[in-house]
Design an enzyme around this catalytic site. Structure first.
Site, mmCIF file in Angstrom:
data_model
loop_
_atom_site.group_PDB
_atom_site.id
_atom_site.type_symbol
_atom_site.label_atom_id
_atom_site.label_comp_id
_atom_site.label_asym_id
_atom_site.label_seq_id
_atom_site.Cartn_x
_atom_site.Cartn_y
_atom_site.Cartn_z
ATOM 1 C CG MET A 18 -2.141 -0.917 1.040
ATOM 2 S SD MET A 18 -3.323 -0.736 2.382
ATOM 3 C CE MET A 18 -2.421 -1.468 3.745
ATOM 4 C CB CYS A 96 -1.084 0.027 -10.351
ATOM 5 S SG CYS A 96 -1.336 1.700 -9.738
ATOM 6 C CE LYS A 135 -2.107 -6.502 -4.476
ATOM 7 N NZ LYS A 135 -2.634 -5.233 -4.967
ATOM 8 C CG ASN A 196 -5.884 -8.150 -2.250
ATOM 9 O OD1 ASN A 196 -5.755 -7.333 -3.143
ATOM 10 N ND2 ASN A 196 -5.997 -7.787 -0.982
ATOM 11 N N GLY A 197 -8.911 -8.873 -1.293
ATOM 12 C CA GLY A 197 -10.068 -8.008 -1.511
ATOM 13 C C GLY A 197 -11.133 -8.186 -0.455
ATOM 14 C CG ASP A 198 -14.069 -6.249 -0.537
ATOM 15 O OD1 ASP A 198 -13.349 -5.228 -0.591
ATOM 16 O OD2 ASP A 198 -15.000 -6.471 -1.324
ATOM 17 N N GLY A 220 -5.322 -5.508 3.011
ATOM 18 C CA GLY A 220 -4.847 -4.140 2.810
ATOM 19 C C GLY A 220 -5.556 -3.170 3.734
ATOM 20 N NE ARG A 221 -9.765 -1.409 0.564
ATOM 21 C CZ ARG A 221 -10.905 -1.634 -0.051
ATOM 22 N NH1 ARG A 221 -11.697 -0.642 -0.314
ATOM 23 N NH2 ARG A 221 -11.255 -2.863 -0.414
HETATM 24 C C1 LIG Z 1 -3.833 3.407 -0.010
HETATM 25 C C2 LIG Z 1 -3.625 2.222 -0.904
HETATM 26 C C3 LIG Z 1 -2.437 2.074 -1.578
HETATM 27 C C4 LIG Z 1 -2.232 0.968 -2.412
HETATM 28 N N1 LIG Z 1 -1.012 0.794 -3.013
HETATM 29 C C5 LIG Z 1 -0.772 -0.339 -3.727
HETATM 30 C C6 LIG Z 1 0.515 -0.614 -4.265
HETATM 31 O O1 LIG Z 1 1.467 0.145 -4.095
HETATM 32 N N2 LIG Z 1 0.670 -1.762 -4.979
HETATM 33 C C7 LIG Z 1 -0.368 -2.651 -5.182
HETATM 34 O O2 LIG Z 1 -0.174 -3.683 -5.824
HETATM 35 N N3 LIG Z 1 -1.585 -2.417 -4.676
HETATM 36 C C8 LIG Z 1 -1.805 -1.309 -3.945
HETATM 37 N N4 LIG Z 1 -3.025 -1.115 -3.367
HETATM 38 C C9 LIG Z 1 -4.055 -2.168 -3.502
HETATM 39 C C10 LIG Z 1 -3.979 -3.141 -2.307
HETATM 40 O O3 LIG Z 1 -2.738 -3.820 -2.289
HETATM 41 C C11 LIG Z 1 -5.122 -4.165 -2.361
HETATM 42 O O4 LIG Z 1 -5.002 -4.902 -3.549
HETATM 43 C C12 LIG Z 1 -6.490 -3.513 -2.324
HETATM 44 O O5 LIG Z 1 -6.560 -2.509 -1.335
HETATM 45 C C13 LIG Z 1 -7.587 -4.558 -2.051
HETATM 46 O O6 LIG Z 1 -7.374 -5.186 -0.820
HETATM 47 P P1 LIG Z 1 -8.201 -4.764 0.510
HETATM 48 O O7 LIG Z 1 -9.659 -4.919 0.186
HETATM 49 O O8 LIG Z 1 -7.733 -5.760 1.563
HETATM 50 O O9 LIG Z 1 -7.855 -3.371 0.823
HETATM 51 C C14 LIG Z 1 -3.261 -0.006 -2.577
HETATM 52 C C15 LIG Z 1 -4.464 0.172 -1.900
HETATM 53 C C16 LIG Z 1 -4.663 1.256 -1.063
HETATM 54 C C17 LIG Z 1 -5.970 1.388 -0.336
#
Ligand SMILES: Cc1cc2nc3c(=O)[nH]c(=O)nc-3n(C[C@H](O)[C@H](O)[C@H](O)COP(=O)(O)O)c2cc1C
Length: 311
Positions: A18, A96, A135, A196-198, A220-221
């Protein structure tokens, strides 16, 4: 023991890359509270050549995955060789959705045009000794879901594991992650799949494992301001009582974060520190005044004073 190629991991929980969140102090906090693998945010090769990002990784974080974003095979492989000195895994960002990244024909652009990911990925894999992972998102938009096709190509190229974020590029972070497609990828592919996701609650972790059969779960979040989520996922699986986050625990996380930051961060950036303090208050009842007051602070001492007064 869960494994990605030759890298043994203590459990199947991974901190998502992130940008703007995963400084080394936050990665250490996540690791200390249950994540078995942490990741750097995406790193542009040019920023490594300018020595901007490399020094953020420290040995206490191992095993760690360093993520690169780009499309130029030479630059990507040079960056990977430099990062390999400190990281255990090189991850390639193929998901991304940021428009600047897409404009450079990187990130999710490469999975929209899978033939264009072959050269950079092959070059990186042949340049480093460590495992190389990727990813992806499930597709460009709803009309072009291609996660299985892309994953098969990645497996053939020699990628060691694939993270599948269950959203399309078009969705950004909206809507729901589609775990059915993650499950289909898992069925079609023989290398480890990281779902990954949610994942916001320990139940989500358990549900994702049951529904998709993935080898690892990436958060992540749900981990931002909530490092205990990793420990709680493990506790939930074992039927143990969960750790309840309250103000006191948030403050103890903050002090732990601060110690790591002071000791290991190459930066001295108060607003970055304050942002983590604010995130750590996420979900704490009646904390809106405290958040407001903290957001006005200008140094660590006043931040700590204001926080401590509320304990
Ligand atoms: C603030 C933020 C920054 C992120 N930066 C990256 C990153 O640098 N590289 C990447 O592959 N995904 C990035 N993501 C995506 C996360 O790695 C992840 O795939 C996405 O948030 C979904 O997962 P979650 O539902 O657990 O948050 C970012 C997400 C957020 C919210």
């Amino acid at each position: 023991m869960p494994k990605i190629a030759n890298i043994n991991l203590e459990n199947n929980l991974v901190l998502a890359p992130m940008l703007g969140v995963n400084c080394n102090a936050f990665r250490l906090l996540s690791k200390n509270h249950g994540a078995s693998l942490v990741s750097t945010p995406m790193i542009h090769p040019d920023s490594i050549f300018n020595q901007k990002d490399k020094d953020d990784i420290i040995k206490q974080e191992k095993p760690i995955s360093a993520q690169i974003v780009g499309k130029d095979p030479e630059k990507m492989s040079r960056a990977a060789i430099i990062l390999e000195e400190k990281a255990d895994i090189i991850d390639i960002n193929l998901g991304c959705p940021d428009k600047d990244v897409l404009a450079q024909q990187s990130g999710a652009f490469l999975t929209k045009h899978p033939e264009q990911m072959i050269k950079p990925i092959s070059k990186v894999i042949s340049s480093v000794n460590c495992p190389v992972t990727a990813k992806i998102r499930i597709g460009w938009d709803n009309n072009s879901i291609n996660a299985i096709e892309v994953s098969k190509k990645l497996e053939d190229l020699g990628i060691a594991a694939i993270t599948v974020h269950g959203r399309t590029r078009k969705q950004g972070y909206t809507g729901e992650a589609d775990w059915d497609i993650i499950s289909e990828v898992k069925k079609a592919i023989n290398i480890p799949i990281i779902g990954n996701g949610d994942i916001f609650e320990p139940e989500d972790y358990q549900n994702m494992l049951e529904k998709t059969n993935v080898d690892f779960v990436m958060i992540g979040r749900g981990a931002t301001g909530n490092p205990q989520i990793f420990e709680n996922c493990l506790r939930y699986k074992e039927g143990k009582a969960l750790i309840e986050k309250d103000l006191k625990l948030s403050y103890s996380f903050f002090l732990e974060f601060l110690n790591y930051y002071k000791e290991y961060s190459p930066r001295d950036n108060f607003s970055e520190i304050r942002q983590h303090a604010l995130w750590l208050l996420k979900g704490i009842k009646n904390s809106s005044n405290l958040k407001k007051n903290l957001s006005l602070t200008k140094n660590i001492e006043s931040l700590k004073n204001i926080f401590e007064k509320e304990l």
